[in-house]
Each structure stands twice: as structure tokens, then as C-alpha cells.
Motif scaffolding. Structure first.
Motif, PDB file in Angstrom:
ATOM      1  N   ALA A  61       0.836  -1.208   0.000  1.00  0.00           N
ATOM      2  CA  ALA A  61       0.000   0.000   0.000  1.00  0.00           C
ATOM      3  C   ALA A  61       0.872   1.260   0.000  1.00  0.00           C
ATOM      4  N   ALA A  62       1.910   1.259   0.812  1.00  0.00           N
ATOM      5  CA  ALA A  62       2.823   2.407   0.861  1.00  0.00           C
ATOM      6  C   ALA A  62       3.551   2.568  -0.469  1.00  0.00           C
ATOM      7  N   ALA A  63       3.961   1.455  -1.062  1.00  0.00           N
ATOM      8  CA  ALA A  63       4.672   1.511  -2.342  1.00  0.00           C
ATOM      9  C   ALA A  63       3.780   2.087  -3.438  1.00  0.00           C
ATOM     10  N   VAL A  64       2.514   1.685  -3.463  1.00  0.00           N
ATOM     11  CA  VAL A  64       1.585   2.206  -4.469  1.00  0.00           C
ATOM     12  C   VAL A  64       1.507   3.727  -4.359  1.00  0.00           C
ATOM     13  N   VAL A  65       1.291   4.232  -3.165  1.00  0.00           N
ATOM     14  CA  VAL A  65       1.145   5.682  -2.967  1.00  0.00           C
ATOM     15  C   VAL A  65       2.443   6.409  -3.302  1.00  0.00           C
ATOM     16  N   LEU A  66       3.550   5.941  -2.725  1.00  0.00           N
ATOM     17  CA  LEU A  66       4.820   6.638  -2.925  1.00  0.00           C
ATOM     18  C   LEU A  66       5.319   6.565  -4.362  1.00  0.00           C
ATOM     19  N   LEU A  67       5.234   5.393  -4.980  1.00  0.00           N
ATOM     20  CA  LEU A  67       5.740   5.259  -6.339  1.00  0.00           C
ATOM     21  C   LEU A  67       4.882   6.019  -7.344  1.00  0.00           C
ATOM     22  N   ASP A  68       3.585   6.181  -7.052  1.00  0.00           N
ATOM     23  CA  ASP A  68       2.753   7.024  -7.915  1.00  0.00           C
ATOM     24  C   ASP A  68       3.192   8.485  -7.817  1.00  0.00           C
ATOM     25  N   GLU A  69       3.590   8.916  -6.611  1.00  0.00           N
ATOM     26  CA  GLU A  69       4.031  10.298  -6.406  1.00  0.00           C
ATOM     27  C   GLU A  69       5.482  10.493  -6.831  1.00  0.00           C
TER      28      GLU A  69
ATOM     29  N   ARG B 201      12.446   4.776   2.057  1.00  0.00           N
ATOM     30  CA  ARG B 201      11.301   5.689   2.157  1.00  0.00           C
ATOM     31  C   ARG B 201       9.990   4.896   2.203  1.00  0.00           C
ATOM     32  N   ILE B 202       9.907   3.829   1.425  1.00  0.00           N
ATOM     33  CA  ILE B 202       8.702   2.993   1.428  1.00  0.00           C
ATOM     34  C   ILE B 202       8.544   2.312   2.783  1.00  0.00           C
ATOM     35  N   ALA B 203       9.639   1.820   3.352  1.00  0.00           N
ATOM     36  CA  ALA B 203       9.593   1.186   4.683  1.00  0.00           C
ATOM     37  C   ALA B 203       9.085   2.183   5.717  1.00  0.00           C
ATOM     38  N   GLU B 204       9.592   3.395   5.645  1.00  0.00           N
ATOM     39  CA  GLU B 204       9.173   4.444   6.586  1.00  0.00           C
ATOM     40  C   GLU B 204       7.672   4.717   6.461  1.00  0.00           C
ATOM     41  N   ALA B 205       7.189   4.834   5.227  1.00  0.00           N
ATOM     42  CA  ALA B 205       5.765   5.102   5.001  1.00  0.00           C
ATOM     43  C   ALA B 205       4.887   3.938   5.436  1.00  0.00           C
ATOM     44  N   ALA B 206       5.420   2.715   5.347  1.00  0.00           N
ATOM     45  CA  ALA B 206       4.664   1.521   5.748  1.00  0.00           C
ATOM     46  C   ALA B 206       4.764   1.259   7.248  1.00  0.00           C
ATOM     47  N   HIS B 207       5.594   2.041   7.936  1.00  0.00           N
ATOM     48  CA  HIS B 207       5.819   1.863   9.386  1.00  0.00           C
ATOM     49  C   HIS B 207       6.415   0.503   9.703  1.00  0.00           C
ATOM     50  N   VAL B 208       7.364   0.109   8.860  1.00  0.00           N
ATOM     51  CA  VAL B 208       8.099  -1.136   9.098  1.00  0.00           C
ATOM     52  C   VAL B 208       9.581  -0.831   8.920  1.00  0.00           C
ATOM     53  N   THR B 209      10.421  -1.765   9.309  1.00  0.00           N
ATOM     54  CA  THR B 209      11.850  -1.580   9.123  1.00  0.00           C
ATOM     55  C   THR B 209      12.242  -1.944   7.689  1.00  0.00           C
TER      56      THR B 209
ATOM     57  N   LEU C  21       9.681  -5.570  -5.565  1.00  0.00           N
ATOM     58  CA  LEU C  21       8.568  -4.792  -5.020  1.00  0.00           C
ATOM     59  C   LEU C  21       7.807  -4.097  -6.147  1.00  0.00           C
ATOM     60  N   LEU C  22       8.519  -3.497  -7.088  1.00  0.00           N
ATOM     61  CA  LEU C  22       7.869  -2.833  -8.217  1.00  0.00           C
ATOM     62  C   LEU C  22       7.008  -3.820  -9.001  1.00  0.00           C
ATOM     63  N   ASN C  23       7.509  -5.019  -9.232  1.00  0.00           N
ATOM     64  CA  ASN C  23       6.730  -6.033  -9.938  1.00  0.00           C
ATOM     65  C   ASN C  23       5.493  -6.440  -9.152  1.00  0.00           C
ATOM     66  N   ALA C  24       5.596  -6.502  -7.838  1.00  0.00           N
ATOM     67  CA  ALA C  24       4.422  -6.820  -7.012  1.00  0.00           C
ATOM     68  C   ALA C  24       3.370  -5.719  -7.128  1.00  0.00           C
ATOM     69  N   VAL C  25       3.818  -4.469  -7.164  1.00  0.00           N
ATOM     70  CA  VAL C  25       2.901  -3.342  -7.338  1.00  0.00           C
ATOM     71  C   VAL C  25       2.225  -3.440  -8.708  1.00  0.00           C
ATOM     72  N   LEU C  26       3.001  -3.709  -9.742  1.00  0.00           N
ATOM     73  CA  LEU C  26       2.439  -3.830 -11.092  1.00  0.00           C
ATOM     74  C   LEU C  26       1.468  -5.004 -11.193  1.00  0.00           C
ATOM     75  N   ASP C  27       1.788  -6.106 -10.514  1.00  0.00           N
ATOM     76  CA  ASP C  27       0.865  -7.251 -10.481  1.00  0.00           C
ATOM     77  C   ASP C  27      -0.451  -6.857  -9.820  1.00  0.00           C
ATOM     78  N   GLN C  28      -0.370  -6.056  -8.759  1.00  0.00           N
ATOM     79  CA  GLN C  28      -1.583  -5.612  -8.068  1.00  0.00           C
ATOM     80  C   GLN C  28      -2.414  -4.723  -8.998  1.00  0.00           C
ATOM     81  N   PHE C  29      -1.755  -3.778  -9.706  1.00  0.00           N
ATOM     82  CA  PHE C  29      -2.477  -2.923 -10.657  1.00  0.00           C
ATOM     83  C   PHE C  29      -3.152  -3.772 -11.729  1.00  0.00           C
ATOM     84  N   THR C  30      -2.437  -4.785 -12.218  1.00  0.00           N
ATOM     85  CA  THR C  30      -2.978  -5.653 -13.260  1.00  0.00           C
ATOM     86  C   THR C  30      -4.221  -6.377 -12.759  1.00  0.00           C
ATOM     87  N   GLN C  31      -4.145  -6.919 -11.551  1.00  0.00           N
ATOM     88  CA  GLN C  31      -5.287  -7.644 -10.986  1.00  0.00           C
ATOM     89  C   GLN C  31      -6.498  -6.729 -10.820  1.00  0.00           C
ATOM     90  N   GLU C  32      -6.271  -5.523 -10.301  1.00  0.00           N
ATOM     91  CA  GLU C  32      -7.369  -4.562 -10.127  1.00  0.00           C
ATOM     92  C   GLU C  32      -7.989  -4.198 -11.480  1.00  0.00           C
TER      93      GLU C  32
END
Length: 193
Positions: A23-31, A39-47, A61-72
Motif C-alpha cells: 500500500a505504501a509503495a503504491v502511494v509513494l511510487l505514484d508520487e 522511504r517505502i519502509a518508513e511510510a509503511a511503518h516497518v523496518t 517490489l515494483l513487480n508486485a505493485v504492477l501485479d496488483q495494478f494488473t489484478q485490479e
């Protein structure tokens, strides 16, 4: 049985962490398409280590984001009920839906195209093929050109429109309108024949 509870809890925690990272990657990578894993870890509140535990590299991670976009996108396409109504109209609606995805996720305009085929395109290409074939059978779409050629042309025109937007030559709205006009002219049977 009590031994399974800690395992289930760890699995649930891992699933939540993975979902938060995505979720953090989707928001940050779009921006910021070049946002770092830190930066993505920080936004996701994880290490950062947690990110690497789920995604071994930024490309993974980028491929996972693209897979999610494809599924949606595929879920939204299937809601169009492509086998009902005029085929050309449904094809244009499918293209408009794809453009809404680009508007929602500007990251897609910045992802370099792969040199070879990208299997993420296969389900969408299959739907284009089905629509064009159906349109040819009903006479809505030209029969003068082979189905595969028309599908390849539609996909290539979509990529060209996306590249024009990414390069700043066209606005998203103008690109979408131009793409619809071009595809309609390409697919519609010649009324003089």
C-alpha cells in the motif's frame, strides 16, 4: 493446537506487513517513481529489513505493485461484461478504463517497457482479441485486416499514447480522446466497401 497459534499470529503479522508495504509503495511510487525502499519502509511503518524479508529488491517490489495494478484492472474489465452489447463500444470502454488506471497510477507511465513480451499484457490482449473477433463476426469491426494485426495495432497505439503523455507531448485527456478516435477509425469497416 496451542503451538499453531503463534505460527498463525506470525503469519497474520507477516501478511499485514506485506500489505502495508504494498500500500505504501503504491502511494509513494505514484508520487515519486524513484522512491527508495527506505522511504517505502518508513511510510509503511516497518523496518527496511522487513521490506527485504518480503521483497528482496526494489524490482521485486515494483513487480508486485504492477501485479496488483494488473489484478485490479482485470477485475474492472471483467465488470464491463465484454460479451454483451456492441463490441466496438465495449472495446472503447475497455480502453477508457485502462486510461483511468493510468490517471490513478501515474507510475505506469514511468515504468520502462520490457524488450520482450510482458505476461501481464496477456489477459488484456486476450480480451481485446475476443472483442475484435466478436466485432468482426457481427460486422462492426473491419474484416479486411486479421484479428492479431488489429490487436497488435490497438496495443501499440495505447503504448504510443502513454509514451506521449509521459514525455509531456499530450495531456492524459487529449491522449485518451485521440486514442479513441484513432482506434475507432482503424477498426470501423470502410463504409465504401
Amino acid at each position: 493446537m496451542s503451538e499453531n497459534k503463534p505460527v498463525r499470529r506470525r503469519r497474520a503479522d507477516a501478511d499485514r506487513s506485506r500489505a502495508a508495504i504494498l500500500a505504501a509503495a503504491v502511494v509513494l511510487l505514484d508520487e515519486q517513481p524513484d522512491a527508495s525502499l527506505e522511504r517505502i519502509a518508513e511510510a509503511a511503518h516497518v523496518t527496511r529489513q522487513t521490506v527485504y524479508a518480503h521483497f528482496t529488491s526494489r524490482d521485486v517490489l515494483l513487480n508486485a505493485v504492477l501485479d496488483q495494478f494488473t489484478q485490479e484492472t482485470l477485475e474492472a474489465i471483467d465488470n464491463l461484461e465484454l460479451d454483451e452489447g456492441p463490441a466496438l463500444d465495449k472495446l472503447l470502454r475497455l480502453i477508457n478504463l485502462s486510461w483511468r488506471t493510468f490517471e490513478q497510477h501515474p507510475l505506469l507511465l514511468h515504468v520502462p517497457r520490457t524488450a520482450g513480451p510482458d505476461e501481464r499484457h496477456d489477459p488484456v490482449t486476450e480480451r481485446f482479441t475476443r472483442l475484435i473477433r466478436r466485432g468482426q463476426n457481427t460486422g462492426e469491426i473491419t474484416r479486411e485486416l486479421p484479428v492479431d494485426w488489429l490487436v497488435t495495432s490497438v496495443v501499440a497505439l495505447g503504448h504510443a499514447a502513454g509514451e506521449s503523455v509521459a514525455a509531456g507531448r499530450l495531456s492524459t485527456r487529449t491522449a485518451n480522446k485521440t486514442l479513441n478516435t484513432t482506434i475507432t477509425r482503424l477498426l470501423r469497416p470502410d463504409s465504401r466497401s
